[in-house]
Design a protein around this motif. Structure first.
Motif, PDB file in Angstrom:
ATOM      1  N   UNK A  52      76.539  15.087  34.816  1.00 35.57           N
ATOM      2  CA  UNK A  52      76.532  15.510  36.214  1.00 35.57           C
ATOM      3  C   UNK A  52      77.876  15.107  36.798  1.00 35.57           C
ATOM      4  N   UNK A  53      78.626  16.078  37.319  1.00 34.39           N
ATOM      5  CA  UNK A  53      79.923  15.725  37.880  1.00 34.39           C
ATOM      6  C   UNK A  53      80.822  16.919  38.114  1.00 34.39           C
ATOM      7  N   UNK A  54      82.071  16.600  38.461  1.00 41.18           N
ATOM      8  CA  UNK A  54      83.089  17.589  38.800  1.00 41.18           C
ATOM      9  C   UNK A  54      84.335  17.292  37.966  1.00 41.18           C
ATOM     10  N   UNK A  75      75.180  20.268  40.867  1.00 38.18           N
ATOM     11  CA  UNK A  75      76.027  19.995  42.029  1.00 38.18           C
ATOM     12  C   UNK A  75      76.605  21.239  42.689  1.00 38.18           C
ATOM     13  N   UNK A  76      76.332  22.426  42.134  1.00 36.88           N
ATOM     14  CA  UNK A  76      76.967  23.634  42.680  1.00 36.88           C
ATOM     15  C   UNK A  76      76.513  23.971  44.099  1.00 36.88           C
ATOM     16  N   UNK A  77      75.392  23.444  44.539  1.00 33.48           N
ATOM     17  CA  UNK A  77      74.975  23.671  45.927  1.00 33.48           C
ATOM     18  C   UNK A  77      75.886  22.908  46.900  1.00 33.48           C
ATOM     19  N   UNK A  78      76.481  21.810  46.419  1.00 32.11           N
ATOM     20  CA  UNK A  78      77.370  21.003  47.261  1.00 32.11           C
ATOM     21  C   UNK A  78      78.842  21.333  47.022  1.00 32.11           C
ATOM     22  N   UNK A  79      79.195  21.523  45.767  1.00 33.65           N
ATOM     23  CA  UNK A  79      80.594  21.753  45.398  1.00 33.65           C
ATOM     24  C   UNK A  79      80.690  23.070  44.637  1.00 33.65           C
ATOM     25  N   UNK A 122      89.976  14.136  45.328  1.00 38.33           N
ATOM     26  CA  UNK A 122      88.985  13.179  45.841  1.00 38.33           C
ATOM     27  C   UNK A 122      88.685  13.340  47.324  1.00 38.33           C
ATOM     28  N   UNK A 123      89.711  13.564  48.146  1.00 37.82           N
ATOM     29  CA  UNK A 123      89.455  13.723  49.583  1.00 37.82           C
ATOM     30  C   UNK A 123      88.724  15.039  49.877  1.00 37.82           C
ATOM     31  N   UNK A 124      89.039  16.100  49.120  1.00 37.47           N
ATOM     32  CA  UNK A 124      88.306  17.362  49.290  1.00 37.47           C
ATOM     33  C   UNK A 124      86.828  17.169  48.934  1.00 37.47           C
ATOM     34  N   UNK A 125      86.561  16.458  47.842  1.00 37.86           N
ATOM     35  CA  UNK A 125      85.185  16.222  47.415  1.00 37.86           C
ATOM     36  C   UNK A 125      84.461  15.286  48.364  1.00 37.86           C
ATOM     37  N   UNK A 126      85.161  14.310  48.886  1.00 39.78           N
ATOM     38  CA  UNK A 126      84.554  13.356  49.830  1.00 39.78           C
ATOM     39  C   UNK A 126      83.937  14.101  51.003  1.00 39.78           C
ATOM     40  N   UNK A 127      84.602  15.160  51.450  1.00 39.09           N
ATOM     41  CA  UNK A 127      84.102  15.940  52.585  1.00 39.09           C
ATOM     42  C   UNK A 127      82.883  16.792  52.188  1.00 39.09           C
ATOM     43  N   UNK A 128      82.783  17.151  50.923  1.00 38.92           N
ATOM     44  CA  UNK A 128      81.696  18.025  50.470  1.00 38.92           C
ATOM     45  C   UNK A 128      80.422  17.286  50.053  1.00 38.92           C
TER      46      UNK A 128
END
Length: 129
Positions: A52-54, A75-79, A122-128
């Motif tokens: 599970x991850x990006x 995780x595709x619903x979030x990212x 990381x900052x883009x993902x933090x927002x998602x």
């Protein structure tokens, strides 16, 4: 074939760079000496190892840049990988994107640093997340 072997040689090193952002495993890295199919296989292998991850990878190639991202199905619903690539590609002057679980962006000639785009993941993902 040689470039695909190069991708597999980088697998362990990239996996060792995994970080956790809001409980999600994330791998961001630069690869070298890999063709586009090798990059795709590398992302697929890393997603599988993460469970599970990006994954977001970039590669310079003689004044060109390739960006690729993969997100595990849970995780595709979030990212959305395609939207992540679009955000990264804009930073290097190119548009990209694709599916929720997999995205690619290519730039034929760029003078903009793609490393700073990767550092923004990381900052883009933090927002998602």
């Amino acid at each position: 074939m040689q470039k695909r072997k190069g991708a597999l040689n980088q697998l362990d090193e990239l996996f060792g760079q995994a970080q956790t952002i809001k409980g999600v495993k994330v791998i961001v890295g630069e690869v070298a000496n890999v063709d586009r199919e090798g990059m795709r296989q590398l992302v697929d292998s890393l997603r599988q190892r993460l469970g599970s991850g990006v994954v977001a990878l970039g590669m310079p190639d003689d004044g060109k840049v390739a960006l690729i991202a993969g997100v595990t199905k849970d995780l595709t619903a979030k990212v959305h990988a395609g939207k992540l690539i679009q955000a990264l590609a804009k930073q290097v002057g190119r548009f990209g994107g694709r599916k929720a679980g997999f995205g690619r962006g290519w730039r034929e000639k760029t003078h903009r640093p793609f490393k700073s785009a990767l550092l923004s993941v990381p900052s883009l993902l933090e927002a998602l997340l």
